[in-house]
Design a protein around this motif. Structure first.
Motif, PDB file in Angstrom:
ATOM      1  N   GLN A   1       3.134  -0.844  11.132  1.00  0.00           N
ATOM      2  CA  GLN A   1       3.912  -1.900  10.488  1.00  0.00           C
ATOM      3  C   GLN A   1       3.695  -1.940   8.975  1.00  0.00           C
ATOM      4  OE1 GLN A   1       6.114  -4.176  12.097  1.00  0.00           O
ATOM      5  NE2 GLN A   1       5.848  -2.642  13.706  1.00  0.00           N
ATOM      6  N   PHE A   2       2.779  -1.116   8.465  1.00  0.00           N
ATOM      7  CA  PHE A   2       2.375  -1.199   7.068  1.00  0.00           C
ATOM      8  C   PHE A   2       2.883  -0.009   6.252  1.00  0.00           C
ATOM      9  CE2 PHE A   2      -1.749  -3.028   9.081  1.00  0.00           C
ATOM     10  CZ  PHE A   2      -1.094  -4.218   9.392  1.00  0.00           C
ATOM     11  N   ALA A   3       3.067  -0.259   4.972  1.00  0.00           N
ATOM     12  CA  ALA A   3       3.414   0.801   4.020  1.00  0.00           C
ATOM     13  C   ALA A   3       2.189   1.092   3.157  1.00  0.00           C
ATOM     14  CB  ALA A   3       4.575   0.358   3.142  1.00  0.00           C
ATOM     15  N   PRO A   4       1.833   2.335   2.950  1.00  0.00           N
ATOM     16  CA  PRO A   4       0.651   2.641   2.145  1.00  0.00           C
ATOM     17  C   PRO A   4       0.862   2.286   0.672  1.00  0.00           C
ATOM     18  CG  PRO A   4       1.858   4.649   2.656  1.00  0.00           C
ATOM     19  CD  PRO A   4       2.504   3.544   3.444  1.00  0.00           C
ATOM     20  N   TYR A   5      -0.159   1.648   0.099  1.00  0.00           N
ATOM     21  CA  TYR A   5      -0.100   1.334  -1.334  1.00  0.00           C
ATOM     22  C   TYR A   5      -1.514   1.210  -1.870  1.00  0.00           C
ATOM     23  CZ  TYR A   5       1.243  -0.525  -5.829  1.00  0.00           C
ATOM     24  OH  TYR A   5       1.413  -0.672  -7.179  1.00  0.00           O
ATOM     25  N   GLN A   6      -1.778   1.920  -2.979  1.00  0.00           N
ATOM     26  CA  GLN A   6      -3.082   1.875  -3.629  1.00  0.00           C
ATOM     27  C   GLN A   6      -2.951   1.160  -4.968  1.00  0.00           C
ATOM     28  OE1 GLN A   6      -4.591   5.888  -3.906  1.00  0.00           O
ATOM     29  NE2 GLN A   6      -4.790   6.120  -1.694  1.00  0.00           N
ATOM     30  N   VAL A   7      -3.645   0.031  -5.092  1.00  0.00           N
ATOM     31  CA  VAL A   7      -3.576  -0.761  -6.321  1.00  0.00           C
ATOM     32  C   VAL A   7      -4.287  -0.048  -7.468  1.00  0.00           C
ATOM     33  CG1 VAL A   7      -3.359  -2.970  -5.135  1.00  0.00           C
ATOM     34  CG2 VAL A   7      -5.647  -2.043  -5.617  1.00  0.00           C
ATOM     35  N   ALA A   8      -4.055  -0.544  -8.670  1.00  0.00           N
ATOM     36  CA  ALA A   8      -4.631   0.087  -9.859  1.00  0.00           C
ATOM     37  C   ALA A   8      -6.156   0.071  -9.830  1.00  0.00           C
ATOM     38  CB  ALA A   8      -4.111  -0.615 -11.109  1.00  0.00           C
ATOM     39  N   THR A   9      -6.750  -0.930  -9.184  1.00  0.00           N
ATOM     40  CA  THR A   9      -8.207  -1.046  -9.124  1.00  0.00           C
ATOM     41  C   THR A   9      -8.780  -0.416  -7.851  1.00  0.00           C
ATOM     42  OG1 THR A   9      -7.892  -3.267  -8.179  1.00  0.00           O
ATOM     43  CG2 THR A   9      -8.302  -3.131 -10.553  1.00  0.00           C
ATOM     44  N   TRP A  10      -8.040   0.505  -7.268  1.00  0.00           N
ATOM     45  CA  TRP A  10      -8.400   1.156  -6.008  1.00  0.00           C
ATOM     46  C   TRP A  10      -9.825   1.705  -6.005  1.00  0.00           C
ATOM     47  CZ3 TRP A  10      -6.475   1.495  -1.222  1.00  0.00           C
ATOM     48  CH2 TRP A  10      -6.866   2.536  -0.390  1.00  0.00           C
ATOM     49  N   SER A  11     -10.228   2.325  -7.076  1.00  0.00           N
ATOM     50  CA  SER A  11     -11.543   2.967  -7.107  1.00  0.00           C
ATOM     51  C   SER A  11     -12.695   1.978  -7.061  1.00  0.00           C
ATOM     52  CB  SER A  11     -11.672   3.850  -8.352  1.00  0.00           C
ATOM     53  OG  SER A  11     -11.584   3.064  -9.535  1.00  0.00           O
ATOM     54  N   ASP A  12     -12.432   0.713  -7.355  1.00  0.00           N
ATOM     55  CA  ASP A  12     -13.471  -0.320  -7.306  1.00  0.00           C
ATOM     56  C   ASP A  12     -13.758  -0.790  -5.882  1.00  0.00           C
ATOM     57  OD1 ASP A  12     -13.587  -0.301 -10.052  1.00  0.00           O
ATOM     58  OD2 ASP A  12     -12.504  -2.194 -10.323  1.00  0.00           O
ATOM     59  N   ILE A  13     -12.889  -0.460  -4.948  1.00  0.00           N
ATOM     60  CA  ILE A  13     -12.999  -0.973  -3.576  1.00  0.00           C
ATOM     61  C   ILE A  13     -13.799   0.008  -2.732  1.00  0.00           C
ATOM     62  CG2 ILE A  13     -11.695  -1.712  -1.539  1.00  0.00           C
ATOM     63  CD1 ILE A  13      -9.292  -2.133  -3.543  1.00  0.00           C
TER      64      ILE A  13
ATOM     65  N   LYS B   1     -11.383   0.013   3.183  1.00  0.00           N
ATOM     66  CA  LYS B   1      -9.980   0.323   2.976  1.00  0.00           C
ATOM     67  C   LYS B   1      -9.578   1.545   3.800  1.00  0.00           C
ATOM     68  CE  LYS B   1     -11.182   2.962  -1.206  1.00  0.00           C
ATOM     69  NZ  LYS B   1     -11.226   2.911  -2.688  1.00  0.00           N
ATOM     70  N   GLU B   2      -8.318   1.556   4.237  1.00  0.00           N
ATOM     71  CA  GLU B   2      -7.748   2.731   4.880  1.00  0.00           C
ATOM     72  C   GLU B   2      -7.416   3.725   3.777  1.00  0.00           C
ATOM     73  OE1 GLU B   2      -5.053   5.561   6.347  1.00  0.00           O
ATOM     74  OE2 GLU B   2      -4.413   4.009   4.908  1.00  0.00           O
ATOM     75  N   ALA B   3      -7.667   4.991   4.018  1.00  0.00           N
ATOM     76  CA  ALA B   3      -7.648   5.989   2.942  1.00  0.00           C
ATOM     77  C   ALA B   3      -6.347   6.044   2.160  1.00  0.00           C
ATOM     78  CB  ALA B   3      -7.969   7.372   3.520  1.00  0.00           C
ATOM     79  N   SER B   4      -5.215   5.816   2.803  1.00  0.00           N
ATOM     80  CA  SER B   4      -3.937   5.885   2.094  1.00  0.00           C
ATOM     81  C   SER B   4      -3.485   4.535   1.548  1.00  0.00           C
ATOM     82  CB  SER B   4      -2.853   6.434   3.024  1.00  0.00           C
ATOM     83  OG  SER B   4      -2.538   5.490   4.042  1.00  0.00           O
ATOM     84  N   GLY B   5      -4.201   3.476   1.923  1.00  0.00           N
ATOM     85  CA  GLY B   5      -3.845   2.146   1.460  1.00  0.00           C
ATOM     86  C   GLY B   5      -2.992   1.360   2.437  1.00  0.00           C
ATOM     87  N   LEU B   6      -3.002   1.728   3.715  1.00  0.00           N
ATOM     88  CA  LEU B   6      -2.242   0.965   4.709  1.00  0.00           C
ATOM     89  C   LEU B   6      -2.783  -0.452   4.832  1.00  0.00           C
ATOM     90  CD1 LEU B   6      -1.726   3.625   7.535  1.00  0.00           C
ATOM     91  CD2 LEU B   6       0.028   2.643   6.025  1.00  0.00           C
TER      92      LEU B   6
END
Length: 382
Positions: free
Chosen positions: A138-150, A155-160
């Motif tokens: 049901q989700f779309a993958p998305y990695q926010v700009a601060t992804w590396s801080d998480i 987190k799911e690897a693709s950003g789901l």
């Protein structure tokens, strides 16, 4: 798999959990939905800011859509009211449509399925672990700009799905109604007859799922074995101590639910909101602590795909992360923000002390626990 174990120092610094809230949508919105917005197809498939040429491009696309549909975000939950208001103040051209604040993660996903293709469908989700893991389609993958801080564990690897804010499962209680609990065994006593509630159904709601998890690790089980947690609540039910009532500030104020298993930040919030009515206390039981984060996700069918992604960028900004902290929750970027000097140091230092040892189920463990609860919970507390 091995438990994710955190020392007191690390947990307090904010890396205290892996994956770990909530229905239906009403109302809508703007005439400018994904189908009529220029560039909507690109927004619906965008996996990071590069697709928009940076934040300014995403902001322009979201403003063109003009609306954001959120679902199951109680304003008194982890300071969500302030988070919603801050986004609205920052982006007054985007109307936030808030729907059904009090609902479970499972109901939230069901609403998205029921409303798929409609302007009123949710753009984003805020869900617990078991529901997130079971509904990645049901989700779309998305990695926010601060992804590396998480932290990777959150987190799911693709950003789901991505952990955002969390805390520890705790027990809130009214000392005028019951003695202070010091162990799970205490709660089986006659002093607690008809007085103990959990926040929802553990087969559907993240907070209730975590309550069983906490009971498991405090009762000889582990994140690999939730059965002792189910057994504890079965015993609690047989003793007549378990209330099948979802606690709210109103039930606490009325004395209907004088003991509540819930996240520490929510129990602390109950106490603040009921000052002058109830002397609400919060305790983390000694021994192993159980922690969890709630997860953000973008709907694959979001009618406002750019606004959905802008909401994610805002939630993981320093501003919103500090707003979680103001609500007593532990923001997922706390460590990185502390290192960068952007965290609110006063609020960070005021967080309750963490247990010396904290465990959280990883993805496989959470899925197994969810399956076990689905098979055995109803019969255990009938």
């Amino acid at each position: 798999m091995e438990d994710i174990v955190f020392t007191k120092r690390i947990a307090t610094a904010g890396i205290a959990a892996a994956v770990a809230l909530t229905l239906g949508l009403a109302g809508c919105s703007s005439a400018s939905t994904a189908s009529s917005t220029s560039g909507a197809a690109d927004a619906a498939t965008a996996t990071n800011l590069d697709a928009f040429g940076g934040l300014a491009g995403l902001e322009a696309a979201a403003k063109a859509e003009g609306a954001l549909n959120v679902i199951a975000l109680p304003r008194d939950w982890a300071n969500y009211g302030a988070v919603l208001d801050a986004f609205a103040a920052k982006y007054p051209d985007i109307t936030i449509n808030e729907a059904t604040p009090d609902a479970s993660s499972a109901e939230e996903i069901q609403a998205a399925k029921n409303l798929a293709g409609q302007d009123t469908a949710p753009d984003v989700f805020d869900v617990g672990a078991a529901v997130a893991l079971a509904n990645t389609d049901q989700f779309a993958p998305y990695q926010v700009a601060t992804w590396s801080d998480i932290p990777d564990a959150l987190k799911e690897a693709s950003g789901l799905w991505v952990g955002d804010y969390g805390g520890y499962m705790a027990i809130g209680y009214d000392p005028a109604a019951v003695p202070a609990p010091t162990s799970l065994k205490d709660l089986l006593g006659s002093a607690y007859k008809g007085k103990i509630a959990i926040n929802g159904d553990p087969t559907q709601a993240g907070a209730a799922f975590a309550a069983v998890g906490m009971a498991a690790v405090q009762n000889g089980g582990s994140v690999d074995d939730f059965q002792p947690g189910i057994d504890f609540f079965s015993e609690l039910n047989k003793a007549g101590n378990f209330l099948k009532i979802d606690p709210t500030p109103a039930t606490i104020a009325s004395g209907e639910t004088p003991v509540v298993f819930d996240w520490d930040y929510l129990n602390v919030g109950y106490g603040k909101g009921l000052q002058g009515q109830r002397d609400w206390k919060v305790v983390l039981l000694p021994g192993t602590g159980y922690a969890g984060y709630y997860n953000q996700a973008v709907s694959k069918d979001a009618p406002h795909p750019a606004a959905a992604r802008l909401w994610q960028e805002f939630l993981y900004s320093d501003e919103a992360q500090n707003l979680w902290l103001a609500g007593g929750a532990r923001p997922v970027r706390a460590d990185a923000m502390a290192a960068a000097g952007t965290i609110d140091k006063t609020l960070f230092a005021a967080l309750p002390a963490s247990p010396d040892k904290t465990v959280v189920p990883d993805a496989a463990q959470a899925a197994a626990a969810s399956a076990l609860l689905g098979q055995k919970w109803a019969a255990a507390v009938q």
